[in-house]
Write a protein that holds these residues in place. Structure first.
Motif, mmCIF file in Angstrom:
data_model
loop_
_atom_site.group_PDB
_atom_site.id
_atom_site.type_symbol
_atom_site.label_atom_id
_atom_site.label_comp_id
_atom_site.label_asym_id
_atom_site.label_seq_id
_atom_site.Cartn_x
_atom_site.Cartn_y
_atom_site.Cartn_z
ATOM 1 N N ARG A 69 0.831 -1.206 0.000
ATOM 2 C CA ARG A 69 0.000 0.000 0.000
ATOM 3 C C ARG A 69 0.871 1.263 0.000
ATOM 4 O O ARG A 69 0.546 2.243 -0.681
ATOM 5 C CB ARG A 69 -0.945 -0.019 1.210
ATOM 6 C CG ARG A 69 -2.077 -1.041 1.072
ATOM 7 C CD ARG A 69 -3.103 -0.881 2.170
ATOM 8 N NE ARG A 69 -2.643 -1.440 3.430
ATOM 9 C CZ ARG A 69 -2.819 -2.721 3.781
ATOM 10 N NH1 ARG A 69 -3.425 -3.567 2.956
ATOM 11 N NH2 ARG A 69 -2.397 -3.153 4.955
ATOM 12 N N GLN A 116 4.673 10.391 -9.664
ATOM 13 C CA GLN A 116 4.419 10.501 -11.100
ATOM 14 C C GLN A 116 5.452 11.413 -11.775
ATOM 15 O O GLN A 116 5.937 11.120 -12.871
ATOM 16 C CB GLN A 116 3.007 11.038 -11.337
ATOM 17 C CG GLN A 116 1.906 10.059 -10.957
ATOM 18 C CD GLN A 116 1.838 8.885 -11.921
ATOM 19 O OE1 GLN A 116 1.616 9.049 -13.113
ATOM 20 N NE2 GLN A 116 2.050 7.685 -11.395
ATOM 21 N N ALA A 128 2.316 1.779 -3.491
ATOM 22 C CA ALA A 128 1.245 2.188 -4.404
ATOM 23 C C ALA A 128 0.882 3.652 -4.187
ATOM 24 O O ALA A 128 0.659 4.395 -5.153
ATOM 25 C CB ALA A 128 0.019 1.292 -4.202
ATOM 26 N N GLU A 129 0.850 4.069 -2.938
ATOM 27 C CA GLU A 129 0.546 5.474 -2.637
ATOM 28 C C GLU A 129 1.603 6.397 -3.221
ATOM 29 O O GLU A 129 1.291 7.442 -3.779
ATOM 30 C CB GLU A 129 0.436 5.676 -1.123
ATOM 31 C CG GLU A 129 0.356 7.118 -0.725
ATOM 32 C CD GLU A 129 -0.699 7.420 0.331
ATOM 33 O OE1 GLU A 129 -0.856 8.589 0.668
ATOM 34 O OE2 GLU A 129 -1.360 6.474 0.796
ATOM 35 N N ARG A 130 2.873 6.020 -3.064
ATOM 36 C CA ARG A 130 3.940 6.874 -3.585
ATOM 37 C C ARG A 130 3.965 6.873 -5.117
ATOM 38 O O ARG A 130 4.219 7.903 -5.749
ATOM 39 C CB ARG A 130 5.308 6.439 -3.040
ATOM 40 C CG ARG A 130 5.483 6.551 -1.546
ATOM 41 C CD ARG A 130 4.931 7.845 -0.950
ATOM 42 N NE ARG A 130 5.468 9.037 -1.579
ATOM 43 C CZ ARG A 130 4.818 10.196 -1.693
ATOM 44 N NH1 ARG A 130 3.592 10.316 -1.222
ATOM 45 N NH2 ARG A 130 5.390 11.222 -2.269
ATOM 46 N N ARG A 131 3.704 5.737 -5.737
ATOM 47 C CA ARG A 131 3.695 5.680 -7.201
ATOM 48 C C ARG A 131 2.600 6.559 -7.796
ATOM 49 O O ARG A 131 2.790 7.162 -8.855
ATOM 50 C CB ARG A 131 3.499 4.235 -7.671
ATOM 51 C CG ARG A 131 4.724 3.353 -7.569
ATOM 52 C CD ARG A 131 4.366 1.925 -7.946
ATOM 53 N NE ARG A 131 5.514 1.038 -7.921
ATOM 54 C CZ ARG A 131 5.440 -0.280 -7.980
ATOM 55 N NH1 ARG A 131 4.228 -0.868 -8.054
ATOM 56 N NH2 ARG A 131 6.522 -1.018 -7.962
ATOM 57 N N THR A 132 1.460 6.592 -7.133
ATOM 58 C CA THR A 132 0.330 7.351 -7.680
ATOM 59 C C THR A 132 0.309 8.806 -7.213
ATOM 60 O O THR A 132 -0.524 9.581 -7.664
ATOM 61 C CB THR A 132 -1.003 6.679 -7.292
ATOM 62 O OG1 THR A 132 -1.070 6.547 -5.867
ATOM 63 C CG2 THR A 132 -1.113 5.300 -7.931
ATOM 64 N N SER A 133 1.219 9.179 -6.334
ATOM 65 C CA SER A 133 1.281 10.558 -5.850
ATOM 66 C C SER A 133 1.817 11.477 -6.950
ATOM 67 O O SER A 133 2.452 11.040 -7.915
ATOM 68 C CB SER A 133 2.192 10.658 -4.630
ATOM 69 O OG SER A 133 3.548 10.436 -4.994
ATOM 70 N N ASP A 134 1.570 12.768 -6.817
ATOM 71 C CA ASP A 134 2.104 13.732 -7.784
ATOM 72 C C ASP A 134 3.626 13.654 -7.849
ATOM 73 O O ASP A 134 4.208 13.706 -8.936
ATOM 74 C CB ASP A 134 1.685 15.161 -7.400
ATOM 75 C CG ASP A 134 0.195 15.401 -7.584
ATOM 76 O OD1 ASP A 134 -0.460 14.610 -8.299
ATOM 77 O OD2 ASP A 134 -0.321 16.383 -7.009
#
Length: 247
Positions: A219, A231, A222-228
């Motif tokens: 989790r 990205q 995943a949070e860091r990958r989808t963060s601004d």
């Protein structure tokens, strides 16, 4: 602050102990000011902790120790809790903390080194968990020191209170690096921290402190990958350009 110099250098917070005539030894005032300074780290991307003069921190101030000898048990508990909270404010500082260590780091001074994320030592710096030499123990600093040097090394250095050199501090994990040019080494490490994603560096520090389990690690990434920020970092890598936090 009477015992500290706190300066913001862009995104770096520089906290300097300013009692060189006392080898930056602790007293109640310095403990309170340090705790306040680290709570106020704010959005800093790195904190550099140093001591003015010949020594980083030589432990407890003699006059303060003399006064503590007259305290009751309850007063001693309150006194120790104030110190504990100061060390916790350093350990829990959301930004990475870099200690620049020269001269002496004894007793509580070694505790400061242990509470920092990264400690850069001068070649001639002397260390000790010296409390037993005074008939007391390194209790308040023990959670931070044990996390760095482990139980096997603590069984020797906590119990003997002996002094040891920078090479030994490096070998047992108390410091990260021993440098001939201390300022250059600190600047290089700070530069590496500033090259990292600002939020990623803080999350990475949390990762070490909180040690999430397997599902939780999924989790977190995943949070860091989808963060601004995540990205932007990925896009910059693929496009062969600098990410916006390095511009």
């Amino acid at each position: 602050m009477a015992n500290l110099n706190v300066e913001r250098d862009g995104s770096i917070l520089r906290i300097t102990l300013t009692r060189p005539d006392r080898r930056n030894a602790f007293d109640a005032a310095l403990i309170g000011e340090l705790a306040e300074a680290f709570v106020d780290a704010g959005r800093s991307r790195a904190v550099v902790l140093s001591g003015r003069g010949l020594s980083f921190c030589a432990g407890a101030d003699v006059d303060w120790m003399r006064a503590s000898a007259k305290l009751s048990y309850e007063e001693n508990v309150a006194d120790a809790n104030a110190m504990r909270q100061m060390f916790e404010s350093i350990d829990r500082c959301p930004a990475p903390v870099v200690a620049r260590v020269q001269g002496h780091a004894l007793g509580g001074g070694a505790g400061l080194v242990a509470a920092a994320d990264i400690a850069i030592s001068g070649e001639n710096t002397v260390y000790a968990f010296s409390e037993v030499k005074l008939g007391i123990i390194p209790a308040v600093i023990s959670p931070f020191a044990l996390a760095k040097i482990g139980g096997a090394n603590a069984r020797r250095y906590f119990v003997t209170g002996e002094r040891f050199d920078a090479a030994t501090a490096l070998r047992i994990g108390l410091v990260s690096e021993v440098a001939t040019d201390l300022d250059a080494a600190v600047d290089r490490v700070v530069g590496e921290l500033l090259s990292a994603g600002p939020k990623a560096a803080r999350w990475a520090k949390r990762l070490v402190a909180e040690r999430p389990d397997g599902p939780e690690t999924a989790r977190w990434i995943a949070e860091r990958r989808t963060s601004d920020e995540g990205q932007e970092g990925l896009a910059a890598f693929l496009e062969k350009r600098r990410p916006d936090w390095k511009s």
